[in-house]
Write a protein that holds these residues in place. Structure first.
Motif, PDB file in Angstrom:
ATOM      1  N   GLN A   1       0.820  -1.218   0.000  1.00  7.65           N
ATOM      2  CA  GLN A   1       0.000   0.000   0.000  1.00  7.65           C
ATOM      3  C   GLN A   1       0.853   1.266   0.000  1.00  7.65           C
ATOM      4  OE1 GLN A   1      -2.316  -0.456   3.535  1.00  7.65           O
ATOM      5  NE2 GLN A   1      -3.328  -2.286   2.769  1.00  7.65           N
ATOM      6  N   GLY A   2       2.180   1.096   0.112  1.00  9.03           N
ATOM      7  CA  GLY A   2       3.050   2.267   0.170  1.00  9.03           C
ATOM      8  C   GLY A   2       2.994   2.984   1.506  1.00  9.03           C
ATOM      9  N   LYS A   3       2.720   2.218   2.587  1.00  9.41           N
ATOM     10  CA  LYS A   3       2.672   2.822   3.921  1.00  9.41           C
ATOM     11  C   LYS A   3       3.946   2.454   4.671  1.00  9.41           C
ATOM     12  CE  LYS A   3      -1.572   4.352   3.634  1.00  9.41           C
ATOM     13  NZ  LYS A   3      -1.926   5.752   3.839  1.00  9.41           N
ATOM     14  N   PHE A   4       4.756   3.452   4.939  1.00 13.09           N
ATOM     15  CA  PHE A   4       6.054   3.192   5.541  1.00 13.09           C
ATOM     16  C   PHE A   4       6.271   4.015   6.811  1.00 13.09           C
ATOM     17  CE2 PHE A   4       6.378   2.405   1.017  1.00 13.09           C
ATOM     18  CZ  PHE A   4       6.948   1.143   0.988  1.00 13.09           C
ATOM     19  N   ALA A   5       6.863   3.375   7.827  1.00 17.41           N
ATOM     20  CA  ALA A   5       7.289   4.119   9.011  1.00 17.41           C
ATOM     21  C   ALA A   5       8.488   4.969   8.616  1.00 17.41           C
ATOM     22  CB  ALA A   5       7.656   3.148  10.134  1.00 17.41           C
ATOM     23  N   LYS A   6       8.455   6.245   9.004  1.00 16.21           N
ATOM     24  CA  LYS A   6       9.543   7.155   8.608  1.00 16.21           C
ATOM     25  C   LYS A   6      10.601   7.266   9.707  1.00 16.21           C
ATOM     26  CE  LYS A   6       7.233   8.468   4.918  1.00 16.21           C
ATOM     27  NZ  LYS A   6       7.671   8.113   3.570  1.00 16.21           N
ATOM     28  N   THR A   7      10.182   7.100  10.961  1.00 20.17           N
ATOM     29  CA  THR A   7      11.158   7.023  12.047  1.00 20.17           C
ATOM     30  C   THR A   7      10.700   5.891  12.960  1.00 20.17           C
ATOM     31  OG1 THR A   7      10.220   8.311  13.858  1.00 20.17           O
ATOM     32  CG2 THR A   7      11.172   9.551  12.027  1.00 20.17           C
ATOM     33  N   PHE A   8      11.470   5.686  14.045  1.00 24.16           N
ATOM     34  CA  PHE A   8      11.191   4.523  14.874  1.00 24.16           C
ATOM     35  C   PHE A   8      10.035   4.711  15.846  1.00 24.16           C
ATOM     36  CE2 PHE A   8      15.353   3.600  13.261  1.00 24.16           C
ATOM     37  CZ  PHE A   8      15.257   2.252  12.996  1.00 24.16           C
ATOM     38  N   ASP A   9       9.545   5.939  16.013  1.00 22.35           N
ATOM     39  CA  ASP A   9       8.348   6.012  16.850  1.00 22.35           C
ATOM     40  C   ASP A   9       7.312   7.008  16.313  1.00 22.35           C
ATOM     41  OD1 ASP A   9       9.403   8.398  17.675  1.00 22.35           O
ATOM     42  OD2 ASP A   9       9.022   8.077  19.805  1.00 22.35           O
ATOM     43  N   ASP A  10       7.211   7.112  15.000  1.00 22.83           N
ATOM     44  CA  ASP A  10       6.122   7.930  14.473  1.00 22.83           C
ATOM     45  C   ASP A  10       4.829   7.098  14.460  1.00 22.83           C
ATOM     46  OD1 ASP A  10       6.418   6.195  12.356  1.00 22.83           O
ATOM     47  OD2 ASP A  10       6.977   7.714  10.885  1.00 22.83           O
ATOM     48  N   ALA A  11       3.753   7.715  14.039  1.00 21.27           N
ATOM     49  CA  ALA A  11       2.464   7.016  14.066  1.00 21.27           C
ATOM     50  C   ALA A  11       2.520   5.746  13.231  1.00 21.27           C
ATOM     51  CB  ALA A  11       1.369   7.945  13.558  1.00 21.27           C
ATOM     52  N   GLY A  12       3.239   5.798  12.120  1.00 23.76           N
ATOM     53  CA  GLY A  12       3.358   4.619  11.266  1.00 23.76           C
ATOM     54  C   GLY A  12       4.048   3.473  11.991  1.00 23.76           C
ATOM     55  N   ALA A  13       5.120   3.799  12.715  1.00 25.05           N
ATOM     56  CA  ALA A  13       5.842   2.764  13.467  1.00 25.05           C
ATOM     57  C   ALA A  13       4.926   2.143  14.511  1.00 25.05           C
ATOM     58  CB  ALA A  13       7.077   3.359  14.132  1.00 25.05           C
ATOM     59  N   ARG A  14       4.111   2.984  15.146  1.00 23.53           N
ATOM     60  CA  ARG A  14       3.215   2.463  16.188  1.00 23.53           C
ATOM     61  C   ARG A  14       2.079   1.646  15.582  1.00 23.53           C
ATOM     62  NH1 ARG A  14       3.208   8.273  19.056  1.00 23.53           N
ATOM     63  NH2 ARG A  14       5.352   8.150  19.813  1.00 23.53           N
ATOM     64  N   ASP A  15       1.754   1.940  14.324  1.00 26.53           N
ATOM     65  CA  ASP A  15       0.686   1.184  13.668  1.00 26.53           C
ATOM     66  C   ASP A  15       1.215  -0.051  12.944  1.00 26.53           C
ATOM     67  OD1 ASP A  15      -1.053   2.984  14.604  1.00 26.53           O
ATOM     68  OD2 ASP A  15      -1.539   3.927  12.688  1.00 26.53           O
ATOM     69  N   GLY A  16       2.512  -0.280  13.074  1.00 24.54           N
ATOM     70  CA  GLY A  16       3.062  -1.483  12.469  1.00 24.54           C
ATOM     71  C   GLY A  16       3.233  -1.406  10.966  1.00 24.54           C
ATOM     72  N   TRP A  17       3.546  -0.211  10.456  1.00 21.86           N
ATOM     73  CA  TRP A  17       3.761  -0.073   9.020  1.00 21.86           C
ATOM     74  C   TRP A  17       5.114  -0.637   8.617  1.00 21.86           C
ATOM     75  CZ3 TRP A  17       1.613   5.450   7.488  1.00 21.86           C
ATOM     76  CH2 TRP A  17       0.212   5.431   7.683  1.00 21.86           C
ATOM     77  N   CYS A  18       5.294  -0.759   7.312  1.00 18.95           N
ATOM     78  CA  CYS A  18       6.492  -1.392   6.761  1.00 18.95           C
ATOM     79  C   CYS A  18       7.763  -0.625   7.130  1.00 18.95           C
ATOM     80  CB  CYS A  18       6.369  -1.466   5.240  1.00 18.95           C
ATOM     81  SG  CYS A  18       7.819  -2.152   4.441  1.00 18.95           S
ATOM     82  N   LEU A  19       8.839  -1.368   7.420  1.00 20.96           N
ATOM     83  CA  LEU A  19      10.087  -0.758   7.895  1.00 20.96           C
ATOM     84  C   LEU A  19      11.136  -0.617   6.782  1.00 20.96           C
ATOM     85  CD1 LEU A  19      10.301  -2.723  11.266  1.00 20.96           C
ATOM     86  CD2 LEU A  19       9.613  -0.352  10.958  1.00 20.96           C
TER      87      LEU A  19
END
Lengths: 141, 219, 588, 361
Positions: free
Chosen positions: D242-260
């Motif tokens: 889906q193109g959803k990537f965590a940009k840092t280690f504790d942004d909202a994406g990281a907390r939502d389990g997005w791709c690393l």
């Protein structure tokens, strides 16, 4: 834990891999085989990555049946018939209650529930020995 | 050499060599063109410059009525594969990360599955272009080795990238290595083939438009 | 009669250690400790990204699987003046504490116990009497006669099977084994209990670090984002665009599991580890007379409540104790060039300033220079160089680091729980306070500090939960992540109290890359060879004067050496700051 | 008694055949074999005797042994007390020094040609092997001696399988993998730093059950566990698509389990079982806990260009080469330009004026 329960949480899982449908198709095929040829078979659930959503879908679709059984040997093994007769859900646990293996078995009766012939023979001997002892005891008494 | 070693070479020394050759070649070409020099036109311009240069850049990008009727297919496939290439190259996240690490510039990515769709369209368009080139007697006559080379080095990175994403035929690591290598091949031949037009096209159009305007020709 | 006793390999430790001892009339007169394996990790680290260093450093050791990772990220953070969020600090404390508890219990049961427990003697035990013994010392639930009878049967089957496996050639029946059969059986049962217990409690690392051994760390915080979102509505449409609980391992379930594990740890320490130590120790009180070592103790300090820049907030304080004098604590400066220095007079390395000089880790240099005998060899030349370990010294003095040093430091600094526990132990065993400076004292200190640390874990856990409830989910500080934001040159020290003792990593960063890296580790302090003054290292000093009943069954040597919990892969390391490797090998 | 089969041992322990059947079902699942193979597994396991296993530790960190002790099913206890006879293993064995070496030599002699040799750690070859010795013997010599009588060798961990950390640039001690030295014995590589416990146990169980090597890939790894990439089995894979990537280690994406991927995850090029078996009894695994995969089961992963650099970025900086190329290109371009102008000027100079008269000649 009381403290954590206070935290509002959205329990939403990431998208499933869609493997539940594949498993269900296979169950259908195996069930047909059982009906037509009497062949029993099973599916190892650890062979495919199943997400929580996949599990939910599997459980919902197969439903709950009439039989629940538990085997105690090297930790518990829990078996239940699903809402589709002939389709059994077999989960092996170890002593620490961790899942060792999980199968969907398509059979008249899951293999592990049947008493193995050698065990039955051993059992027969044990019973005879016990009867002999009882006889001795009653003779003495 | 294992697939991983090949990948590491492609991401390491291979990339360095390819980027160096590309930059060397492009600078050489641009300086060469620039240093050819032009005679100063002392005549008073008939139309304002440089505005008409820019207008030409835009107007020449649209097909003429005649061209459209004569070879609509070429126009459509041309647009599809150029825009497709542009999207795939600049809006797939791994590519953005690469550009970011090389230049420090970054922008939002498009969803991978969308880029995947665009890739398929681009590949089809490129294939149509090739088939057309082979079938059309005039085009076939006009085509030389350079044309087929340019087509191949453009097509390969797209194809290997698509195959890598979908794990077709080969192991991912190997496909990724081949994808990067094919892109490096593109970089290497870029300055020395007609692919250079990516950079010279708009310069040339502007220049033509500007000169024409000076001479009073509508652009 | 003079005799040279060689013990190589020393087993039930981490790494490759060799002890050569001279004995006279059954007493050890001189001992030489040699590390026989080197990998050159610090050479490998040079020129790499400092943010990657923890992963390399962590592989220094898989037993102390977390400590080098922590020391490494702290070194980089110290060099860059890089603060980390409070949650990251709490999670690191929990992970370090879990490592202590896991490591100390495993050391006691799986590495050290067989020095004190005769497995074969357990076959003679009466299960009923064993059950009574077990119930008299603890209320641990697994203590029925049936349980011990099962255990004994298992053991009997195993021994009678004829394949002894890991128990082959143990020194069974040696007169130095003093436990009655019942105590032996109880200990064997707990050996197996501890094996399955450790599997469970290692899960704490898996939740925060993804796996154990070798959990993951991160410069600038911890890599485990917390997915318990009180007010997070999720974005986009449909579940595919949201995470919520379950998105990362640190969610509602994960945090509950952490709490359960802390409970499991505390129960085992209270009900099994502490009572077993005291029970076994009561049969070996003579071992309070041997194995003292150098009498100097050092701690770097750890478990910050307020970040690494505020040492006054550490639960374990830092300092130096000289000559057993607990009344005077010397302050320690990790950066002072004249305090911590490493010597190579008896190590297989060269210094550009000559083999007699000591160097501070920032200026440390190492040029591998093997001058030992060509393998295979019988003996090392212990008058010359004989080890891949260097000899670290504090102001020229050898130091013991580890549980005993920490318990003494806590005691000397007035830590109440420590004073109570030490008092209780001395009273229970009926030994004088001098008894602490010994093989047995060291082993007991390890047990006591485990208790202190496991008791502290709930506090950090509750604080973490309180922060989460208050909406603070920060686990990582992004500000200094990109190397472009770093100064051109920086240097720093990262230190911690590893289970085996004080650990320091010194790093020099230049243009965003590692210019020099050096680890001075607990087992180097303890297991290092003699220095240019001829002063023994702690292992060597501890063995001196100790009896050795049978040179073919050197169980006494193992007891003292194991009481230090050696970790030799850690202890051997090399650096080379100037980029010149002088690898000159003389093979004789 | 030494010749007892596993079935007999279990029976003596009061374990029924039903229990044995269950054990076999679990083993079949662990080995990633089709459930129909359970009968074959039961048959071989029933006849199994505890084979001798010798475990040699060379340039290692003991992480592999530690990982093995975290194995849940079967556990290390059942492995070393029921399934194998672990005759030599530094970290676990009771004996030290001379007695330990004697145990190894005895086991080798008694089971020559039959024992399973397990190796963890790399082997240093530089300078006569002085960089790692046991009992005064170099690792190379000990490996060669022990390998000569082994039925098969299992190289546990990336160090033994591919050289691992000691082999990383500049490889100061000349460390190599087992397969670089031993060429005449079957070798199973079980890489990972450390390997997943379930994988180690699974490979051992396969060997013990069938007495043969499992199906291996071109790097000698069992396909059952290393056949697929982390990325393909990752629960975060939908986010990649889906193109959803965590940009840092504790942004909202990281907390939502997005791709690393952006944070350097090496999952796409790493083959291991972490994503399916997970770690520590299924508790978690690196990606689930928020850190990208570092690729630890692949050769040379230490030199693969940084753990936080996205897979699509260069391993080394190309800025220097780029600047040099631009400078040289500019210089060459100017030079060619000048040469062209000169040619033009020369052509003009050589130009002869042609008149109509000339043409009319």
């Amino acid at each position: 834990m009381s403290s954590l329960k206070d935290i509002g949480v959205h329990v939403v899982h990431v998208g499933g891999n869609g493997n539940a449908r594949a498993v269900l198709r296979e169950v259908e095929n195996l069930l047909q085989k059982l009906v037509e040829k009497g062949e029993e078979s099973s599916i190892d659930l650890s062979g495919l990555p199943l997400s929580a959503e996949d599990y939910d879908l599997l459980e919902e679709t197969l439903g709950e049946g009439e039989v629940v059984a538990e085997v105690h040997s090297l930790g518990p093994t829990r078996i239940h018939e699903t809402g589709v007769p002939g389709v059994w859900w077999v989960t092996h646990y170890n002593d620490e209650d961790e899942v060792l293996a999980e199968f969907i078995e398509v059979a008249w009766c899951p293999e592990i529930l049947l008493a193995p012939e050698d065990d039955v023979k051993d059992g027969l001997e044990a019973l005879r020995a016990r009867l002999f002892e009882l006889k001795q005891e009653s003779n003495h008494g | 050499m294992s697939a991983m070693e090949l990948l590491l070479w492609a991401r390491g020394p291979g990339l360095g060599i390819a980027v160096a050759i590309f930059l060397f070649g492009m600078t050489l070409r641009l300086f060469e063109i620039y240093s050819l020099g032009r005679k100063t036109d002392l005549a008073a311009p008939r139309s304002p410059t440089p505005g008409s240069g820019w207008r030409t850049v835009f107007s020449r990008s649209l097909p003429y009525q005649g061209t459209w009727h004569r070879s609509g297919l070429t126009v459509i496939t041309g647009f599809v594969f150029h825009i497709g290439l542009f999207i795939v190259l600049l809006f797939l996240l791994p590519h953005i990360k690469l550009i970011h690490s090389l230049t420090g510039l970054s922008w939002p990515a498009l969803p991978t599955s969308l880029v995947d769709l665009v890739t398929v369209l681009t590949l089809i368009a490129l294939l149509v272009v090739l088939v057309h080139r082979l079938m059309d007697p005039v085009k076939r006559l006009l085509s030389g080795f350079g044309d087929y080379l340019a087509w191949a080095v453009t097509f390969l990175p797209l194809l290997t990238g698509y195959m890598a994403y979908h794990h077709l035929l080969l192991d991912y690591t190997l496909l990724l290595a081949l994808h990067i290598l094919s892109a490096e091949l593109l970089l290497v031949v870029f300055p020395f083939t007609k692919l250079t037009h990516t950079f010279t096209l708009f310069i040339a159009r502007w220049y033509n438009g500007d000169i024409a305007a000076r001479k009073g020709v509508a652009s | 009669m003079n005799q040279r006793v060689v013990v190589d390999p020393i087993t039930r430790i981490e790494g490759h250690l060799r002890i050569e001892a001279e004995t006279e009339g059954g007493i050890i007169t001189q001992a030489s400790s040699s590390g026989t394996m080197v990998r050159g990790i610090e050479i490998i680290l040079r020129g790499r990204d400092p943010r990657d260093a923890w992963a390399f450093a962590q592989r220094i050791c898989g037993v102390c699987t977390l400590v080098h990772g922590i020391a490494s990220v702290r070194a980089v953070e110290n060099a860059l003046n890089y603060p980390i969020p409070p949650n990251a600090q709490l999670i690191r404390n929990l992970m370090i504490a879990a490592q202590y508890v896991h490591d100390h219990v495993m050391h006691f049961y799986h590495l050290h116990a067989l020095d004190w427990v005769d497995v074969v003697s357990a076959l003679k035990a009466d299960p009923k009497a064993t059950s009574e013994l077990a119930q008299s010392i603890s209320n641990y639930s697994k203590s029925s006669p049936g349980y011990f009878a099962d255990m004994q049967k298992k053991l009997k089957d195993f021994v009678e099977g004829g394949q002894l496996g890991i128990f082959t050639n143990g020194y069974w029946g040696h007169p130095a084994y003093k436990l009655p059969p019942e105590a032996n059986l109880m200990a064997v049962a707990h050996y197996l209990e501890a094996l399955s217990w450790q599997r469970e409690v290692a899960k704490l690392h898996a939740i925060f670090g993804g796996k154990n051994p070798h959990p993951n760390f991160l410069v600038g915080g911890v890599p485990c984002a917390i997915s318990v979102h009180p007010d997070h509505p999720g974005r986009g449409k449909g579940p595919h665009f949201r995470g919520g609980a379950g998105a990362t391992a640190v969610d509602l379930t994960g945090l509950q599991k952490v709490k359960d594990i802390i409970g499991q740890m505390r129960d085992f320490v209270d009900q099994v580890y502490v009572p077993d130590t005291l029970a076994i120790a009561s049969f070996y009180k003579d071992w309070t007379q041997y194995g003292e070592g150098v009498g100097n103790f050092m701690t770097f300090g750890d478990f910050p409540a307020n970040g690494m820049d505020d040492p006054s907030s550490f639960m374990i304080p830092s300092g130096v104790i000289l000559n057993r004098d607990l009344s005077t604590i010397h302050e320690l400066d990790m950066n002072a060039a004249d305090q911590i220095q490493e010597y190579v007079a008896h190590s297989w390395y060269d210094y550009s300033v000559g083999k007699e000089q000591g160097l501070h880790p920032y200026d440390g240099e190492t040029n591998l220079n093997y001058t030992g005998p060509k393998p295979p060899y019988e003996h090392l030349d212990v008058d010359q160089s004989y080890s891949w370990l260097k000899s670290p010294r504090w102001k020229g003095k050898p130091m013991e680091v580890g549980p005993l040093a920490r318990v003494l430091m806590l005691h000397a600094r007035g830590h109440e729980q420590t004073q109570e526990l030490v008092g209780m132990t001395l009273r229970t065993l009926d030994i004088p306070v001098q008894g602490l400076f010994s093989t047995l004292g060291r082993t007991a200190a390890r047990t006591l500090e485990t208790k202190i640390i496991v008791d502290a874990m709930s506090g950090w856990y509750n604080q973490l939960i309180a922060n989460i409830k208050a909406g603070d989910l920060r686990t990582f500080n992004e500000t200094l992540w990109e190397p472009s934001s770093w100064p051109q040159q920086a240097k720093g020290v990262g230190y911690m109290e590893a289970p085996r003792g004080a650990l320091g990593h010194w790093i020099v960063i230049k243009d965003g890359k590692i210019d020099n890296y050096q680890a001075v580790v607990p087992s180097t302090w303890n297991a290092g060879p003699r220095d240019p003054q001829g002063q023994d290292g702690p292992y060597e000093a501890a063995l001196k004067g100790q009896p050795l009943h049978d040179p073919k069954q050197p169980i006494e040597i193992l007891r003292t050496i194991h009481s230090f919990d050696p970790c030799i892969a850690c202890a051997v390391h090399v650096t080379d700051p100037e980029g010149e490797e002088l690898v000159k090998v003389k093979v004789r | 008694m030494a010749d007892e089969t596993l079935l007999e041992i279990l029976k003596r322990r009061g374990i029924s055949r039903r229990g044995f059947l269950k054990f076999c079902a679990a083993t079949t699942s662990l080995l990633a074999l089709p459930p129909s193979m359970a009968v074959a597994v039961a048959d071989s396991l029933g006849r199994l005797k505890r084979p001798a296993v010798i475990w040699l530790s060379f340039q290692e960190c003991t992480g592999c042994t530690e990982s093995l002790t975290r194995a849940h099913s079967p556990s290390i206890e059942s492995l070393i007390f029921d399934a194998i006879s672990l005759d030599y293993h530094h970290t676990l064995q009771a004996a030290s020094g001379h007695a330990a070496e004697e145990a190894r030599e005895h086991s080798m002699k008694a089971d020559w040609g039959k024992y399973l040799l397990i190796v963890d750690g790399s082997i240093p070859l530089k300078d006569g092997g002085a960089y790692s010795t046991i009992a005064g013997i170099s690792n190379l010599q000990m490996l060669q001696e022990a390998a000569a009588g082994a039925a098969a060798i299992v190289a546990i961990g990336t160090c033994a399988a591919f050289g691992g950390l000691p082999h990383a640039q500049p490889n100061p001690t000349g460390a190599v993998a087992v397969s670089d030295i031993i060429k005449d014995k079957p070798i199973i590589n079980v890489p990972g730093c450390p390997p997943v416990p379930a994988v180690m146990v699974g490979v051992l169980a396969h060997y013990l059950t069938f007495g043969s090597l499992p199906d291996l890939d071109d790097l000698g790894r069992p396909r059952a566990f290393y056949g697929e990439s982390i990325h393909d089995r990752c629960y975060r894979r939908p986010f990649y698509d889906q193109g959803k990537f965590a940009k840092t280690f504790d942004d909202a994406g990281a907390r939502d389990g997005w791709c690393l991927f952006e944070l350097g995850c090496k999952g796409p090029t790493t083959h291991n079982a972490c994503a399916t078996t997970k770690w520590n009894g299924g508790t978690s695994w690196p990606v689930q806990s928020g850190h990208g995969c570092i690729g630890c089961s692949e050769p040379d992963f230490w030199d693969a260009g940084g753990f936080y650099k996205a897979l699509s970025t260069p391993v080394d900086s190309v800025t220097g080469a780029a600047a040099a190329a631009v400078a040289v290109g500019a210089a060459a371009g100017v030079a060619i330009g000048i040469a062209n102008r000169q040619r033009k000027a020369q052509a003009r100079a050589e130009h002869q004026t042609v008149t109509i008269e000339d043409l009319e000649k």
